[in-house]
Design a protein around this motif. Structure first.
Motif, mmCIF file in Angstrom:
data_model
loop_
_atom_site.group_PDB
_atom_site.id
_atom_site.type_symbol
_atom_site.label_atom_id
_atom_site.label_comp_id
_atom_site.label_asym_id
_atom_site.label_seq_id
_atom_site.Cartn_x
_atom_site.Cartn_y
_atom_site.Cartn_z
ATOM 1 N N VAL A 5 0.829 -1.216 0.000
ATOM 2 C CA VAL A 5 0.000 0.000 0.000
ATOM 3 C C VAL A 5 0.858 1.258 0.000
ATOM 4 C CG1 VAL A 5 -1.542 1.424 1.404
ATOM 5 C CG2 VAL A 5 -2.090 -0.967 0.993
ATOM 6 N N THR A 6 1.847 1.301 0.897
ATOM 7 C CA THR A 6 2.584 2.562 1.029
ATOM 8 C C THR A 6 3.631 2.761 -0.063
ATOM 9 O OG1 THR A 6 4.116 1.504 2.611
ATOM 10 C CG2 THR A 6 2.259 2.722 3.545
ATOM 11 N N SER A 28 2.206 5.307 -5.669
ATOM 12 C CA SER A 28 1.565 4.470 -4.650
ATOM 13 C C SER A 28 0.461 5.222 -3.924
ATOM 14 C CB SER A 28 2.604 3.982 -3.632
ATOM 15 O OG SER A 28 3.603 3.227 -4.275
ATOM 16 N N GLY A 29 0.736 6.479 -3.584
ATOM 17 C CA GLY A 29 -0.262 7.269 -2.875
ATOM 18 C C GLY A 29 -1.511 7.453 -3.717
ATOM 19 N N GLU A 30 -1.312 7.769 -4.982
ATOM 20 C CA GLU A 30 -2.453 7.972 -5.882
ATOM 21 C C GLU A 30 -3.261 6.683 -6.029
ATOM 22 O OE1 GLU A 30 -1.365 9.635 -9.645
ATOM 23 O OE2 GLU A 30 -3.379 9.386 -10.482
ATOM 24 N N ALA A 54 -3.484 4.250 -3.895
ATOM 25 C CA ALA A 54 -4.182 4.000 -2.634
ATOM 26 C C ALA A 54 -5.452 4.839 -2.554
ATOM 27 C CB ALA A 54 -3.268 4.296 -1.447
ATOM 28 N N ILE A 55 -5.364 6.083 -2.993
ATOM 29 C CA ILE A 55 -6.548 6.957 -2.986
ATOM 30 C C ILE A 55 -7.585 6.437 -3.989
ATOM 31 C CG2 ILE A 55 -7.367 9.237 -3.756
ATOM 32 C CD1 ILE A 55 -6.305 9.350 -0.971
ATOM 33 N N LYS A 56 -7.150 6.081 -5.165
ATOM 34 C CA LYS A 56 -8.105 5.741 -6.221
ATOM 35 C C LYS A 56 -8.635 4.319 -6.139
ATOM 36 C CE LYS A 56 -6.720 9.168 -9.630
ATOM 37 N NZ LYS A 56 -6.008 9.402 -10.909
ATOM 38 N N ASN A 115 -12.011 -1.560 -1.681
ATOM 39 C CA ASN A 115 -11.218 -0.554 -0.949
ATOM 40 C C ASN A 115 -11.146 -0.902 0.539
ATOM 41 O OD1 ASN A 115 -10.540 1.908 0.500
ATOM 42 N ND2 ASN A 115 -10.930 3.008 -1.397
#
Lengths: 305, 305, 305, 305
Positions: free
Chosen positions: C236-237, C244-246, C248-250, C303
């Motif tokens: 995840v991170t 990775s951040g994007e 995780a958000i999407k 999610n």
């Protein structure tokens, strides 16, 4: 001049206490922290010297200026500068970061490790042996000292603990700034760092650059005027690690230092200077040696600016 | 000399086509890209000039060298250098990064924006008005031109679009390198950048530095010898933005450029040089102006190394 | 589910046109840009698959998650995390910079190249051969596919063009994060990257992580629950390079991508997902593959946040 | 659960000795280092609490998650993410560097100062007063506490010593990520940081996110499900400063900490958690508070991975 040298040696001997000998390889730790010497050879070939000016030590980064001269004589200048830049880096000598963040990824200049590994790779020769011999021969001519050779204990020590330089070299190869076998290039690089000299040898090199390449004894030319100027320019902008700017402000002469404790300086049209003092400040420059040059500058007009 | 200048002007006019006038503020966009001029004043006060050497433009970063001189005359040197460093940064002139990554967080040197905002803050005066008047008066004396003044359109433009400099200034305040009111410091900084000069004015400044502070006409001293040397040293190590090293190798003289298109250069003991050519290369230096200085160096021995 | 997969495959096939197959080694260039496939295996061991889900490709960076699991099973966790960090780096996967600027100089996490070279060095075995066999055996068990092997053309290609990884490895050795012979470590690293899989294999790995290490067919445990959680956390991170951040958000699920075009994803307690689509976006993730997972998330609640 | 909380409070109280209260503004220094409290509210609205859970402190960075939610409710998501990124930064919360070195120059994410200044600027309102009132009202609704207000001593202290944030804000304005009056944006930012809460308030916020935006008492929705998921995602990837990765590995739940000593955590579908412990570790997280959450995770299955 001799009196001045005696004087500044006495005044600055105490500064050795504020510095430390290099410790990153065991061999360098053996240096005596209190040693201090300076030698000046002027345009009339007069030699002034005091202290431990005949003590042997390894030339370390000072060799970068001589190998740069060789690279510029062995190759087209444009080719050399397509592989190494001309700008001060603003970072420590062994920094890798700029190789990644720079637009060009080119080593900033030939006076930091990455740049010197590149110039080393540009020395011509049909074999590693021939390159080494050509390099040693060049050092012997420019120091006028046929006894110049490699300290093999230091060399082996450098080679074993050289993984940071190895990392740089592979990155430079990856980015197209070095061709050929990396271990061979590094071997020559470690050898060049391990050449033994004394302050007298360094003063001779400095004088050679000060006279724009003409031997003051026999009028022979070893290095061209333009290459001498280029080397001295890099010495001013990048010669004293990341204290180059401060040294330029305080002393104002081309100089190159090494972690072996040496400083080779050149006062255009006037003199060559060799210094030995193995106690280093945090940036890697001889602490008492730098102070001696500052004091010399207060007593003799040597500032070129 | 006049023939040489005519010659290098003709040869290098074409390079303007490869550059662009500065566009970060609307006022600077009005410059004519093809303008090119050069002016030399030698130690005998002889003036040689060709092209657009009487065209007015804003001094921009060239003012950093004069304000540095003022800061060094208004304060103890040690104090000045506790607030701004002496090292080339290896980064673009408006970089903020080193203010964070440097051990000291100090601006690297007085020739980048961050450093010049600091030196500006060190100009003495009881009020913003007095500081501005003292600064203008100093520029008038050193250019021997009483008409020197501020281009208020450029100044306003700088002030409006100066948020990057504002960011630097607040960071410098946060880290203790600037005291006092930030908008007042920035106001003086933007004004200093907006002073209007021509190539003749710049040559006069360069000559002043070349003679170590003595006015060649009346023998009066405005700046001390040591401050002159320091300013010229910074011009060599950091004067041409992040092309300073290359300029030192190729031309080898102290020089300071500005994005208005000017270059002020100083050949110690010989001459001052002013150049105007607003078409800039990517690093912010006059493209044809730099080429003219390179060519001048090939025809006249000016290299100090 | 099968209908959903058919649907998202059709919808997203077009995105391949906006990406490029990896080109840094010649072998990877041979991939067909338009290939696209996805496979899901749910907790009941039901398999849903469409498109090129049986096409073979090299696992590349996806192997980092499996080798991390091995390193955590072969060593004390504290020891592993004394050699590699737990933080996202904010930089591209092959960045060297943080190894220098980080306080610890430790690789930020095991999902970037530098970190994965470290975890590779932590795989136990009495000889390079034994390490390789243990690694392959582990991949075979976790994919339940005894045909898993190395693509030797890709491996050789990686090895020849691996100087950037070589640079990192020497720097890591210099700073004490890798012991032993660098070329041996790199050899195993290049081999792990060159393991051939298909989307079905990746879905199986993802399922294994989703069930916290229990084989859904026979109830056997290969990886401990805690190690499964740790691997999914890093996915995840840091699993999708510097996107990775994007991701995780999407999408909001643990996923790891490779420049071979694969994505291995795991929905805790629900399913494993394997994707193949060799057209990559600029950050190195399968462009159509990522879009398919985004669309899947809109149709099925996967999610985890 | 109450027993577990009693237990972990006792076990971890000692860790306060290893940390320090925040000192960058005088007001925060007044906190009692030994204070420690934790509060859990579960889905059935049951409250468990021990220690100093009713002690007031300023919310500091925890407000970043709530202001992010507001920004996402007040604006199109695409617009928000055109102004602030989605990636962990790998750098300390107040780092400026990435604003310069990033390709986009965009703040990496809304959980670092630069990003939160951007989201603050996106709060809608016809006047600064209206924006402040809307913000306070939102905090009151989400904490179900009408007494929520600003600690004006802390606010003034933040404002006076906020030059680093001021520098960031001007840089962000310069690069087009903030419009409007910088001092007004900063004023609202400093006010949001200075909102006073206790651990109970934080647990209530965490519960709200855990239930995907539905008030467990009255079934009303304040924040949409998708925004709740996004906020929790950023809490996982960037919520615990540059120890977020480590916290995700060790505890595995969305959490956001502040230098006031608070931690707000959310276990999807299970509970909200509020922690207070003003002794901070070097990265700015409550040292005993973090340890309590680690221990909680060992006794209750809360890890989402």
């Amino acid at each position: 001049m001799q009196d001045i040298l005696n004087d500044i040696l006495q005044t600055n001997k105490k500064y050795a206490n504020y510095g430390q000998v290099a410790t990153y390889i065991p061999e360098l730790k053996k240096a005596r922290r209190d040693d201090l010497g300076i030698c000046i050879i002027d345009k009339e070939n007069k030699i002034y010297a005091v202290g431990d000016y005949e003590k042997k030590f390894t030339i370390q980064s000072i060799s970068k200026s001589i190998v740069l001269a060789m690279a510029l004589m062995d190759n087209e200048w444009e080719y050399v500068f397509s592989k190494v830049g001309m700008e001060p880096s603003g970072d420590p000598f062994n920094s890798i970061m700029k190789l990644e963040t720079n637009d060009t990824k080119k080593p900033c200049n030939p006076m930091i490790n990455a740049g010197a590994i590149v110039t080393t790779s540009l020395i011509k020769g049909d074999s590693p042996q021939e390159k080494e011999e050509r390099m040693l021969e060049f050092f012997r001519r420019i120091t006028k000292n046929n006894n110049i050779g490699i300290n093999y204990d230091v060399y082996k020590s450098e080679k074993i603990s050289g993984d940071r330089n190895r990392a740089m070299a592979y990155l430079l190869k990856n980015d197209g700034f070095i061709n050929g076998n990396i271990e061979e290039v590094l071997d020559l690089y470690f050898k060049q760092c391990s050449i033994e000299v004394d302050a007298l040898d360094l003063a001779r090199i400095g004088l050679h650059l000060a006279t724009y390449g003409i031997d003051v004894e026999n009028g022979e030319r070893i290095i061209s005027e333009n290459v001498c100027r280029m080397v001295k320019t890099f010495m001013v902008t990048c010669g004293m690690y990341d204290a180059s700017g401060e040294f330029a402000i305080k002393v104002g002469i081309p100089a190159k230092s090494g972690v072996g404790g040496g400083i080779m300086a050149s006062v255009p049209n006037k003199m060559g200077i060799g210094v030995y003092g193995p106690a280093l400040d945090k940036k890697g420059n001889s602490i008492a040696g730098t102070k001696m040059l500052e004091d010399l500058g207060k007593k003799v007009q040597i500032n070129i600016f």
